[in-house]
Design a protein around this motif. Structure first.
Motif, PDB file in Angstrom:
ATOM      1  N   ASP A  38       0.831  -1.194   0.000  1.00  0.00           N
ATOM      2  CA  ASP A  38       0.000   0.000   0.000  1.00  0.00           C
ATOM      3  C   ASP A  38       0.870   1.249   0.000  1.00  0.00           C
ATOM      4  O   ASP A  38       2.019   1.236   0.446  1.00  0.00           O
ATOM      5  N   GLN A  39       0.305   2.346  -0.498  1.00  0.00           N
ATOM      6  CA  GLN A  39       1.034   3.605  -0.564  1.00  0.00           C
ATOM      7  C   GLN A  39       1.497   4.069   0.818  1.00  0.00           C
ATOM      8  O   GLN A  39       2.503   4.775   0.940  1.00  0.00           O
ATOM      9  N   TYR A  40       0.789   3.650   1.838  1.00  0.00           N
ATOM     10  CA  TYR A  40       1.133   4.039   3.203  1.00  0.00           C
ATOM     11  C   TYR A  40       2.521   3.537   3.604  1.00  0.00           C
ATOM     12  O   TYR A  40       3.196   4.119   4.441  1.00  0.00           O
ATOM     13  N   TYR A  41       2.982   2.445   2.953  1.00  0.00           N
ATOM     14  CA  TYR A  41       4.245   1.824   3.335  1.00  0.00           C
ATOM     15  C   TYR A  41       5.418   2.215   2.424  1.00  0.00           C
ATOM     16  O   TYR A  41       6.447   1.544   2.422  1.00  0.00           O
ATOM     17  N   ILE A  42       5.286   3.281   1.657  1.00  0.00           N
ATOM     18  CA  ILE A  42       6.339   3.656   0.709  1.00  0.00           C
ATOM     19  C   ILE A  42       7.683   3.850   1.410  1.00  0.00           C
ATOM     20  O   ILE A  42       8.726   3.384   0.948  1.00  0.00           O
ATOM     21  N   ASN A  43       7.682   4.537   2.537  1.00  0.00           N
ATOM     22  CA  ASN A  43       8.927   4.860   3.234  1.00  0.00           C
ATOM     23  C   ASN A  43       9.322   3.825   4.292  1.00  0.00           C
ATOM     24  O   ASN A  43      10.266   4.057   5.044  1.00  0.00           O
ATOM     25  N   HIS A  44       8.607   2.699   4.343  1.00  0.00           N
ATOM     26  CA  HIS A  44       8.927   1.665   5.325  1.00  0.00           C
ATOM     27  C   HIS A  44       9.954   0.691   4.765  1.00  0.00           C
ATOM     28  O   HIS A  44      10.094   0.527   3.546  1.00  0.00           O
ATOM     29  N   VAL A  45      10.664   0.022   5.686  1.00  0.00           N
ATOM     30  CA  VAL A  45      11.605  -1.026   5.294  1.00  0.00           C
ATOM     31  C   VAL A  45      10.827  -2.290   4.940  1.00  0.00           C
ATOM     32  O   VAL A  45       9.902  -2.683   5.653  1.00  0.00           O
ATOM     33  N   LYS A  46      11.190  -2.891   3.818  1.00  0.00           N
ATOM     34  CA  LYS A  46      10.580  -4.162   3.419  1.00  0.00           C
ATOM     35  C   LYS A  46      11.645  -5.257   3.443  1.00  0.00           C
ATOM     36  O   LYS A  46      12.825  -4.990   3.205  1.00  0.00           O
ATOM     37  N   TYR A  47      11.209  -6.480   3.720  1.00  0.00           N
ATOM     38  CA  TYR A  47      12.172  -7.576   3.713  1.00  0.00           C
ATOM     39  C   TYR A  47      11.514  -8.879   3.288  1.00  0.00           C
ATOM     40  O   TYR A  47      10.282  -9.015   3.267  1.00  0.00           O
ATOM     41  N   SER A  73      18.702 -11.039  -3.787  1.00  0.00           N
ATOM     42  CA  SER A  73      18.779  -9.578  -3.786  1.00  0.00           C
ATOM     43  C   SER A  73      17.362  -9.015  -3.744  1.00  0.00           C
ATOM     44  O   SER A  73      16.396  -9.690  -4.115  1.00  0.00           O
ATOM     45  N   ILE A  74      17.243  -7.757  -3.293  1.00  0.00           N
ATOM     46  CA  ILE A  74      15.937  -7.110  -3.160  1.00  0.00           C
ATOM     47  C   ILE A  74      16.044  -5.686  -3.688  1.00  0.00           C
ATOM     48  O   ILE A  74      17.087  -5.034  -3.559  1.00  0.00           O
ATOM     49  N   SER A  75      14.987  -5.189  -4.329  1.00  0.00           N
ATOM     50  CA  SER A  75      14.919  -3.818  -4.830  1.00  0.00           C
ATOM     51  C   SER A  75      13.496  -3.306  -4.656  1.00  0.00           C
ATOM     52  O   SER A  75      12.534  -4.087  -4.721  1.00  0.00           O
ATOM     53  N   ASP A  76      13.370  -1.996  -4.450  1.00  0.00           N
ATOM     54  CA  ASP A  76      12.071  -1.393  -4.157  1.00  0.00           C
ATOM     55  C   ASP A  76      11.756  -0.322  -5.194  1.00  0.00           C
ATOM     56  O   ASP A  76      12.535   0.620  -5.391  1.00  0.00           O
ATOM     57  N   ASP A  77      10.627  -0.468  -5.870  1.00  0.00           N
ATOM     58  CA  ASP A  77      10.150   0.521  -6.841  1.00  0.00           C
ATOM     59  C   ASP A  77       8.980   1.262  -6.204  1.00  0.00           C
ATOM     60  O   ASP A  77       7.838   0.804  -6.247  1.00  0.00           O
ATOM     61  N   ILE A  78       9.279   2.435  -5.622  1.00  0.00           N
ATOM     62  CA  ILE A  78       8.215   3.162  -4.907  1.00  0.00           C
ATOM     63  C   ILE A  78       7.216   3.775  -5.875  1.00  0.00           C
ATOM     64  O   ILE A  78       6.081   4.078  -5.482  1.00  0.00           O
ATOM     65  N   ALA A  79       7.607   3.970  -7.143  1.00  0.00           N
ATOM     66  CA  ALA A  79       6.659   4.512  -8.122  1.00  0.00           C
ATOM     67  C   ALA A  79       5.556   3.495  -8.409  1.00  0.00           C
ATOM     68  O   ALA A  79       4.373   3.856  -8.508  1.00  0.00           O
ATOM     69  N   GLN A  80       5.928   2.228  -8.550  1.00  0.00           N
ATOM     70  CA  GLN A  80       4.950   1.172  -8.793  1.00  0.00           C
ATOM     71  C   GLN A  80       4.440   0.551  -7.497  1.00  0.00           C
ATOM     72  O   GLN A  80       3.514  -0.261  -7.529  1.00  0.00           O
ATOM     73  N   LYS A  81       5.056   0.914  -6.362  1.00  0.00           N
ATOM     74  CA  LYS A  81       4.710   0.361  -5.037  1.00  0.00           C
ATOM     75  C   LYS A  81       4.848  -1.169  -5.058  1.00  0.00           C
ATOM     76  O   LYS A  81       3.954  -1.896  -4.641  1.00  0.00           O
ATOM     77  N   VAL A  82       6.001  -1.610  -5.546  1.00  0.00           N
ATOM     78  CA  VAL A  82       6.306  -3.042  -5.638  1.00  0.00           C
ATOM     79  C   VAL A  82       7.784  -3.234  -5.310  1.00  0.00           C
ATOM     80  O   VAL A  82       8.638  -2.523  -5.832  1.00  0.00           O
TER      81      VAL A  82
END
Length: 368
Positions: A38-47, A73-82
């Motif tokens: 969700d957009q709410y978690y854009i700035n949160h750490v994901k693992y 490996s892990i990568s975060d695309d905040i534009a697509q929220k994925v």
């Protein structure tokens, strides 16, 4: 009260199990897993963590640290929220339950999705030849899903609707499903998305029964090279291409596009313009050659006429100075009377002889 709590617990467990995804990969291969949030978690750490139980789930890679290991490996695309996780060189002992998790500061972490990853020594029951497919706006892409299991067949967008049966639409884009059998007791599900839009860029799932395989489709603007190759791309038969030798679903970048009638008309128009430009260029070259040849001919003709005029303009007396004869001029005075003295004033009766130019016979012949 206890019965209600038990029912609620069973409901939660059933919901989590039913929301899970089962992915099968061949040993030695790779897999890319997408996790939407969700957009709410854009700035949160994901693992990405591994383990059956929630309390025993150990972190593998994180968006803060570590972002990568020797095989993940892990990568975060905040534009697509994925955020996506890539696992490589998989081994049978890697078969386990994995979870997409968002870290909640000051509270319990939130599980977004869980997966059961099955690593098999042989060919998996469901795989795709490519997990990364690219297309151009207005064109088409084709995805092939190879399966040997049974169950409902569906092509769906991550977090959105799906298409089952033979045809349908996803976000205004036409989708067709075609199944063909192979000699090795496998079936090929060919998924074609036509009339692509930029908004179609996303993750999709090929689902057969309980097994699923994620496929990412990227739609971009057509380049000049792709526009000129539309005719060739549109005539290729998608079913004539063979799958990769190793069904490991390793991400491979491809440009698997075919164009419709609109692209063909554009290609025909471009070729007509090229033919017209080439014809005009040839006409200009021929005309320039004719003009240059004509000017050279006229110049040659004028030089020849000028030479003839110069030859005809010969001096009629080339050696006149050597043969000119001058007569002697002698003044003659009238006789004065005897005994008279000479007048002091000049005598008006002076007579001069005429000067004649004598021309030789040779000079007359040359003049004629």
């Amino acid at each position: 009260m206890a019965n209600h709590l038990s029912f609620l617990l069973l409901f939660i467990i059933f919901y989590r199990v039913s929301a899970g995804r089962h992915v099968s990969v061949q040993a030695g291969g790779s897999i890319t897993i997408p996790c939407s949030y969700d957009q709410y978690y854009i700035n949160h750490v994901k693992y990405w963590c591994k383990g059956y139980g929630w309390t025993r789930c150990s972190s593998v890679v994180r968006t803060d640290h570590p972002k990568s290991t020797d095989r993940a490996s892990i990568s975060d695309d905040i534009a697509q929220k994925v955020f996506t996780v890539i696992m490589t060189d998989l081994e049978p002992e890697d078969s386990n339950t994995y979870r997409c998790v968002v870290e909640i500061n000051g509270g319990s972490d939130s599980m977004l999705q869980w997966f059961y990853l099955s690593v098999t020594p042989g060919t998996p029951e469901l795989y795709v030849d490519q997990q990364e497919v690219t297309g151009v706006e207005g064109g088409s892409v084709t995805v092939r899903c190879y399966y040997s299991n049974t169950g409902d067949i569906k092509w769906c967008r991550m977090g959105g609707d799906g298409v089952s049966g033979y045809s349908g639409t996803l976000n205004g884009t036409s989708v067709t499903l075609k199944r063909t059998s192979e000699a090795n007791n496998r079936t090929v599900l060919t998924v074609t998305m036509s009339g692509l839009k930029m908004a179609n860029t996303d993750w999709y799932w090929c689902r057969v029964g309980e097994l699923e395989m994620p496929v990412h489709i990227t739609v971009s603007q057509p380049t000049a090279t792709q526009r000129t190759s539309k005719m060739t791309s549109s005539t290729q038969d998608p079913t004539s291409q063979q799958p990769s030798a190793s069904p490991t679903a390793e991400p491979v970048q491809t440009d698997n596009t075919s164009q419709g009638a609109e692209g063909n008309m554009e290609e025909v128009h471009q070729r007509s313009v090229k033919v017209l430009l080439i014809s005009l260029g040839m006409l200009v070259v021929v005309t320039a050659g004719i003009l240059v040849t004509w000017k050279m001919w006229r110049k040659h003709k004028d030089n020849k006429a000028k030479d003839q005029t110069t030859n005809n303009s010969v001096d009629p007396f080339p050696e006149a100075d050597d043969d000119v004869t001058y007569s002697t001029v002698i003044p003659q005075h009238k006789a004065q009377l005897k005994g008279q003295t000479k007048s002091a004033e000049p005598d008006d009766n002076v007579v001069y002889s005429s000067l004649a130019l004598q021309v030789t016979t040779q000079q007359r012949a040359a003049a004629q």
